[in-house]
Design a protein around this motif. Structure first.
Motif, short mmCIF file in Angstrom:
data_model
loop_
_atom_site.label_atom_id
_atom_site.label_comp_id
_atom_site.label_asym_id
_atom_site.label_seq_id
_atom_site.Cartn_x
_atom_site.Cartn_y
_atom_site.Cartn_z
N GLU A 82 0.81 -1.22 0.00
CA GLU A 82 0.00 0.00 0.00
C GLU A 82 0.85 1.27 0.00
N TRP A 83 2.15 1.16 -0.27
CA TRP A 83 3.00 2.34 -0.24
C TRP A 83 2.48 3.42 -1.19
N ARG A 84 1.79 3.03 -2.25
CA ARG A 84 1.33 4.01 -3.24
C ARG A 84 0.35 5.01 -2.64
N PHE A 85 -0.61 4.52 -1.83
CA PHE A 85 -1.55 5.51 -1.30
C PHE A 85 -0.95 6.31 -0.14
N HIS A 86 0.04 5.76 0.55
CA HIS A 86 0.77 6.57 1.53
C HIS A 86 1.45 7.73 0.81
N ALA A 87 2.16 7.41 -0.27
CA ALA A 87 2.85 8.45 -1.04
C ALA A 87 1.87 9.46 -1.61
N ALA A 88 0.71 8.97 -2.08
CA ALA A 88 -0.30 9.87 -2.65
C ALA A 88 -0.79 10.87 -1.62
N ILE A 89 -0.97 10.42 -0.39
CA ILE A 89 -1.40 11.32 0.68
C ILE A 89 -0.33 12.36 0.96
N VAL A 132 -14.86 12.41 7.57
CA VAL A 132 -14.64 11.04 7.11
C VAL A 132 -15.11 10.93 5.67
N GLU A 133 -14.27 10.33 4.83
CA GLU A 133 -14.64 10.04 3.44
C GLU A 133 -14.70 8.53 3.24
N TYR A 134 -15.52 8.10 2.28
CA TYR A 134 -15.67 6.67 1.97
C TYR A 134 -15.24 6.40 0.53
N ILE A 135 -14.61 5.24 0.33
CA ILE A 135 -14.20 4.82 -1.00
C ILE A 135 -14.75 3.41 -1.26
N GLU A 136 -15.48 3.26 -2.37
CA GLU A 136 -15.97 1.93 -2.73
C GLU A 136 -14.80 1.01 -3.04
N TYR A 137 -15.06 -0.29 -2.99
CA TYR A 137 -13.98 -1.26 -3.11
C TYR A 137 -13.14 -1.09 -4.37
N ILE A 138 -11.83 -1.01 -4.15
CA ILE A 138 -10.83 -0.99 -5.21
C ILE A 138 -9.73 -1.95 -4.75
N GLY A 141 -3.42 -2.23 -3.04
CA GLY A 141 -2.12 -2.08 -3.67
C GLY A 141 -2.15 -1.52 -5.07
N SER A 142 -3.34 -1.21 -5.57
CA SER A 142 -3.44 -0.79 -6.96
C SER A 142 -3.20 0.71 -7.14
N VAL A 143 -2.82 1.07 -8.36
CA VAL A 143 -2.66 2.48 -8.71
C VAL A 143 -4.00 3.20 -8.60
N GLU A 144 -5.07 2.50 -8.95
CA GLU A 144 -6.41 3.10 -8.88
C GLU A 144 -6.79 3.45 -7.45
N LEU A 145 -6.45 2.56 -6.50
CA LEU A 145 -6.74 2.85 -5.11
C LEU A 145 -5.94 4.05 -4.63
N ALA A 146 -4.67 4.12 -5.00
CA ALA A 146 -3.82 5.25 -4.60
C ALA A 146 -4.40 6.57 -5.10
#
Length: 216
Positions: A82-89, A132-138, A141-146
């Motif tokens: 999940e490093w991608r979404f950490h970096a995205a944040i 709080v924000e919600y994200i539907e299932y992705i 580890g994906s680029v889309e989730l990030a």
């Protein structure tokens, strides 16, 4: 941003302490969940927990240092997927110095039941959780989730709930992120108990009444 934002002078040690706390509370399991914090005095890199290492036995030397493009700067293990979404944040939120992804059981259960959390229910939650924000299932580890996480983080919230996947807590330091992660589970427990008794928060009722007046 910088060293004064952290309570300790060793970010890796703080990550280990918090990860073990989350493991003891059951918010991460043996091999799930991930925690990161920006490098001291260098906002362009961060330390993150490794993939496939027992969370209850984590040690500072197991952590991995990455730049915001995911290049490994230090460390011998594979970083969390999940490093991608950490970096995205970190790219979109200069005020965020730590990120926790936990698998809060009660928050997950309520999200699957379609019940959204009301932060006004508990005073201590209202203090720390700024939306709080919600994200539907992705897929994890994906680029889309990030990308989705980065988009939600850019709105200024400090808590994100991922469908079937857990929560993300964003903090000015790692202990604030831990507080947010724990506060979400406390809030979910309060929601669950109220539902068991067939009740709802009086604050939620007041909000609903006010919204009804506005819409008339």
């Amino acid at each position: 941003m910088g060293e004064k934002m952290f309570r300790g002078n060793d970010v890796r040690r703080d990550i280990v302490i918090v990860t073990r706390n989350l493991y003891r509370r059951g918010l991460v399991s043996a091999l799930t969940g991930n925690v990161s914090a920006r490098c001291l005095n260098n906002p362009a890199c961060f330390w993150i927990t490794p993939s496939g290492i027992f969370k209850g036995g984590l040690r500072p030397e197991y952590l991995v240092k990455l730049d915001l493009d995911g290049n490994i700067l230090e460390g011998f293990f594979r970083p969390s997927i999940e490093w991608r979404f950490h970096a995205a944040i970190y790219r979109v939120r200069q005020d965020v110095n730590a990120v926790i992804h936990a698998h809060n059981p009660l928050v997950n259960a309520l999200a699957l039941a379609g019940i959204k959390l009301d932060v006004s229910m508990l005073s201590e939650v209202e203090v720390f959780v700024k939306g709080v924000e919600y994200i539907e299932y992705i897929p994890p580890g994906s680029v889309e989730l990030a990308k989705a996480v980065g988009d939600k983080a850019s709105t200024g919230v400090n808590a994100i709930i991922l469908e079937k996947h857990g929560i993300i807590a964003l903090g000015r330091d790692i202990y604030e992120a831990e507080t947010i992660a724990e506060a979400l589970e406390d809030l979910a427990l309060a929601h669950l108990i109220l539902k068991m008794f067939g009740r709802e928060s009086s604050y939620s009722k007041d909000i609903a009444k006010n919204l009804a007046r506005v819409s008339v």
